[in-house]
Design a protein around this motif. Structure first.
Motif, PDB file in Angstrom:
ATOM      1  N   ALA A 189     -12.060  58.013 -45.031  1.00 23.65           N
ATOM      2  CA  ALA A 189     -13.269  58.836 -44.885  1.00 23.65           C
ATOM      3  C   ALA A 189     -13.722  58.885 -43.430  1.00 23.65           C
ATOM      4  O   ALA A 189     -14.119  59.952 -42.930  1.00 23.65           O
ATOM      5  N   LYS A 190     -13.660  57.757 -42.733  1.00 22.56           N
ATOM      6  CA  LYS A 190     -14.077  57.714 -41.333  1.00 22.56           C
ATOM      7  C   LYS A 190     -13.137  58.523 -40.449  1.00 22.56           C
ATOM      8  O   LYS A 190     -13.570  59.213 -39.523  1.00 22.56           O
ATOM      9  N   LYS A 191     -11.830  58.431 -40.718  1.00 21.31           N
ATOM     10  CA  LYS A 191     -10.868  59.233 -39.954  1.00 21.31           C
ATOM     11  C   LYS A 191     -11.167  60.718 -40.122  1.00 21.31           C
ATOM     12  O   LYS A 191     -11.162  61.471 -39.146  1.00 21.31           O
ATOM     13  N   ALA A 192     -11.425  61.132 -41.354  1.00 24.61           N
ATOM     14  CA  ALA A 192     -11.721  62.541 -41.620  1.00 24.61           C
ATOM     15  C   ALA A 192     -13.023  62.953 -40.951  1.00 24.61           C
ATOM     16  O   ALA A 192     -13.120  64.051 -40.375  1.00 24.61           O
ATOM     17  N   GLU A 193     -14.026  62.079 -40.987  1.00 26.41           N
ATOM     18  CA  GLU A 193     -15.313  62.399 -40.374  1.00 26.41           C
ATOM     19  C   GLU A 193     -15.192  62.533 -38.860  1.00 26.41           C
ATOM     20  O   GLU A 193     -15.720  63.481 -38.265  1.00 26.41           O
ATOM     21  N   ILE A 194     -14.475  61.624 -38.221  1.00 27.20           N
ATOM     22  CA  ILE A 194     -14.309  61.672 -36.769  1.00 27.20           C
ATOM     23  C   ILE A 194     -13.520  62.914 -36.357  1.00 27.20           C
ATOM     24  O   ILE A 194     -13.863  63.593 -35.383  1.00 27.20           O
ATOM     25  N   ALA A 195     -12.471  63.233 -37.107  1.00 24.68           N
ATOM     26  CA  ALA A 195     -11.674  64.426 -36.793  1.00 24.68           C
ATOM     27  C   ALA A 195     -12.511  65.693 -36.940  1.00 24.68           C
ATOM     28  O   ALA A 195     -12.427  66.607 -36.112  1.00 24.68           O
ATOM     29  N   LEU A 196     -13.352  65.747 -37.973  1.00 24.35           N
ATOM     30  CA  LEU A 196     -14.204  66.914 -38.176  1.00 24.35           C
ATOM     31  C   LEU A 196     -15.253  67.025 -37.071  1.00 24.35           C
ATOM     32  O   LEU A 196     -15.513  68.122 -36.562  1.00 24.35           O
ATOM     33  N   GLN A 197     -15.844  65.903 -36.670  1.00 23.69           N
ATOM     34  CA  GLN A 197     -16.821  65.930 -35.585  1.00 23.69           C
ATOM     35  C   GLN A 197     -16.193  66.398 -34.283  1.00 23.69           C
ATOM     36  O   GLN A 197     -16.785  67.189 -33.541  1.00 23.69           O
ATOM     37  N   LEU A 198     -14.977  65.922 -34.002  1.00 27.72           N
ATOM     38  CA  LEU A 198     -14.286  66.354 -32.792  1.00 27.72           C
ATOM     39  C   LEU A 198     -13.995  67.848 -32.835  1.00 27.72           C
ATOM     40  O   LEU A 198     -14.193  68.562 -31.852  1.00 27.72           O
ATOM     41  N   THR A 199     -13.555  68.330 -33.977  1.00 24.46           N
ATOM     42  CA  THR A 199     -13.259  69.752 -34.128  1.00 24.46           C
ATOM     43  C   THR A 199     -14.515  70.588 -33.923  1.00 24.46           C
ATOM     44  O   THR A 199     -14.482  71.616 -33.232  1.00 24.46           O
ATOM     45  N   LEU A 200     -15.621  70.156 -34.488  1.00 27.47           N
ATOM     46  CA  LEU A 200     -16.879  70.889 -34.323  1.00 27.47           C
ATOM     47  C   LEU A 200     -17.351  70.884 -32.874  1.00 27.47           C
ATOM     48  O   LEU A 200     -17.848  71.901 -32.369  1.00 27.47           O
ATOM     49  N   GLN A 201     -17.194  69.747 -32.179  1.00 26.93           N
ATOM     50  CA  GLN A 201     -17.599  69.676 -30.782  1.00 26.93           C
ATOM     51  C   GLN A 201     -16.741  70.581 -29.905  1.00 26.93           C
ATOM     52  O   GLN A 201     -17.242  71.241 -28.984  1.00 26.93           O
ATOM     53  N   LEU A 202     -15.440  70.630 -30.198  1.00 28.66           N
ATOM     54  CA  LEU A 202     -14.557  71.523 -29.446  1.00 28.66           C
ATOM     55  C   LEU A 202     -14.929  72.983 -29.685  1.00 28.66           C
ATOM     56  O   LEU A 202     -14.934  73.798 -28.754  1.00 28.66           O
ATOM     57  N   ARG A 203     -15.245  73.303 -30.929  1.00 23.44           N
ATOM     58  CA  ARG A 203     -15.676  74.672 -31.240  1.00 23.44           C
ATOM     59  C   ARG A 203     -16.959  75.005 -30.492  1.00 23.44           C
ATOM     60  O   ARG A 203     -17.098  76.088 -29.904  1.00 23.44           O
ATOM     61  N   ASN A 204     -17.921  74.074 -30.499  1.00 22.68           N
ATOM     62  CA  ASN A 204     -19.192  74.310 -29.814  1.00 22.68           C
ATOM     63  C   ASN A 204     -18.980  74.520 -28.314  1.00 22.68           C
ATOM     64  O   ASN A 204     -19.604  75.391 -27.710  1.00 22.68           O
ATOM     65  N   LYS A 205     -18.097  73.715 -27.718  1.00 19.75           N
ATOM     66  CA  LYS A 205     -17.813  73.862 -26.289  1.00 19.75           C
ATOM     67  C   LYS A 205     -17.146  75.205 -26.006  1.00 19.75           C
ATOM     68  O   LYS A 205     -17.438  75.849 -24.997  1.00 19.75           O
ATOM     69  N   ALA A 206     -16.244  75.629 -26.875  1.00 23.32           N
ATOM     70  CA  ALA A 206     -15.567  76.914 -26.685  1.00 23.32           C
ATOM     71  C   ALA A 206     -16.563  78.066 -26.796  1.00 23.32           C
ATOM     72  O   ALA A 206     -16.520  79.015 -26.001  1.00 23.32           O
ATOM     73  N   VAL A 207     -17.482  77.993 -27.755  1.00 19.43           N
ATOM     74  CA  VAL A 207     -18.494  79.044 -27.920  1.00 19.43           C
ATOM     75  C   VAL A 207     -19.426  79.065 -26.713  1.00 19.43           C
ATOM     76  O   VAL A 207     -19.762  80.132 -26.191  1.00 19.43           O
ATOM     77  N   THR A 208     -19.809  77.889 -26.228  1.00 21.80           N
ATOM     78  CA  THR A 208     -20.674  77.813 -25.049  1.00 21.80           C
ATOM     79  C   THR A 208     -19.977  78.399 -23.824  1.00 21.80           C
ATOM     80  O   THR A 208     -20.592  79.142 -23.053  1.00 21.80           O
ATOM     81  N   ALA A 209     -18.703  78.086 -23.648  1.00 19.68           N
ATOM     82  CA  ALA A 209     -17.948  78.626 -22.514  1.00 19.68           C
ATOM     83  C   ALA A 209     -17.841  80.138 -22.629  1.00 19.68           C
ATOM     84  O   ALA A 209     -17.991  80.860 -21.627  1.00 19.68           O
ATOM     85  N   TYR A 210     -17.591  80.648 -23.820  1.00 17.22           N
ATOM     86  CA  TYR A 210     -17.504  82.094 -24.039  1.00 17.22           C
ATOM     87  C   TYR A 210     -18.833  82.770 -23.703  1.00 17.22           C
ATOM     88  O   TYR A 210     -18.866  83.798 -23.021  1.00 17.22           O
ATOM     89  N   GLN A 211     -19.931  82.175 -24.168  1.00 19.44           N
ATOM     90  CA  GLN A 211     -21.243  82.758 -23.890  1.00 19.44           C
ATOM     91  C   GLN A 211     -21.545  82.741 -22.395  1.00 19.44           C
ATOM     92  O   GLN A 211     -22.131  83.688 -21.860  1.00 19.44           O
ATOM     93  N   GLU A 212     -21.135  81.679 -21.717  1.00 14.91           N
ATOM     94  CA  GLU A 212     -21.346  81.594 -20.279  1.00 14.91           C
ATOM     95  C   GLU A 212     -20.553  82.666 -19.544  1.00 14.91           C
ATOM     96  O   GLU A 212     -21.043  83.299 -18.616  1.00 14.91           O
ATOM     97  N   ILE A 213     -19.335  82.900 -19.983  1.00 15.97           N
ATOM     98  CA  ILE A 213     -18.502  83.941 -19.361  1.00 15.97           C
ATOM     99  C   ILE A 213     -19.112  85.321 -19.608  1.00 15.97           C
ATOM    100  O   ILE A 213     -19.134  86.173 -18.710  1.00 15.97           O
ATOM    101  N   MET A 214     -19.640  85.535 -20.800  1.00 11.17           N
ATOM    102  CA  MET A 214     -20.223  86.843 -21.109  1.00 11.17           C
ATOM    103  C   MET A 214     -21.512  87.091 -20.315  1.00 11.17           C
ATOM    104  O   MET A 214     -21.884  88.239 -20.086  1.00 11.17           O
ATOM    105  N   ARG A 215     -22.186  86.036 -19.893  1.00  8.00           N
ATOM    106  CA  ARG A 215     -23.410  86.194 -19.102  1.00  8.00           C
ATOM    107  C   ARG A 215     -23.112  86.463 -17.635  1.00  8.00           C
ATOM    108  O   ARG A 215     -24.006  86.854 -16.867  1.00  8.00           O
ATOM    109  N   MET A 216     -21.885  86.235 -17.191  1.00  5.41           N
ATOM    110  CA  MET A 216     -21.550  86.443 -15.776  1.00  5.41           C
ATOM    111  C   MET A 216     -21.642  87.926 -15.424  1.00  5.41           C
ATOM    112  O   MET A 216     -21.251  88.789 -16.198  1.00  5.41           O
ATOM    113  N   GLN A 217     -22.140  88.162 -14.239  1.00  3.50           N
ATOM    114  CA  GLN A 217     -22.225  89.528 -13.754  1.00  3.50           C
ATOM    115  C   GLN A 217     -21.022  89.799 -12.865  1.00  3.50           C
ATOM    116  O   GLN A 217     -20.645  88.978 -12.040  1.00  3.50           O
ATOM    117  N   VAL A 218     -20.435  90.967 -13.071  1.00  2.02           N
ATOM    118  CA  VAL A 218     -19.277  91.325 -12.250  1.00  2.02           C
ATOM    119  C   VAL A 218     -19.608  92.418 -11.288  1.00  2.02           C
ATOM    120  O   VAL A 218     -20.532  93.108 -11.344  1.00  2.02           O
TER     121      VAL A 218
END
Length: 100
Positions: A71-100
């Motif tokens: 259960a702990k292995k599954a929980e840690i893997a899921l938390q890591l996956t969610l954090q990676l997703r959150n970082k990817a979404v944040t990076a995408y939003q930051e790129i979309m806010r850039m002015q060219v």
């Protein structure tokens, strides 16, 4: 003056051991394959945790620590996956806010 783009040609690499044998180059994975493999491993850990819980509920497991560890292995893997997703979404939003 005309500027020509760089032409990048794929380089074939092979290694030779000290014994004279030729070693095949390792297959290189792209980012999508790494991501797919990681999601499959996370899903596998979740399924294993559910299976361990079902076996515990049925009374087929005597050692409860196996269930807790799964259960702990599954929980840690899921938390890591969610954090990676959150970082990817944040990076995408930051790129979309850039002015060219």
């Amino acid at each position: 003056m005309e500027i020509a783009p760089l032409a990048i040609t794929p380089v074939s690499m092979s290694a030779t051991s000290h014994l004279g044998e030729t070693q095949e180059p390792k297959e290189v994975k792209n980012f999508g394959q790494y991501l797919t493999d990681a999601l499959k491993k996370t899903n596998g850990l979740q399924l294993e945790s559910e299976r361990q819980n079902a076996l515990l509920a049925a009374g087929r497991i005597e050692d409860v620590s196996q269930v807790v560890i799964a259960a702990k292995k599954a929980e840690i893997a899921l938390q890591l996956t969610l954090q990676l997703r959150n970082k990817a979404v944040t990076a995408y939003q930051e790129i979309m806010r850039m002015q060219v």
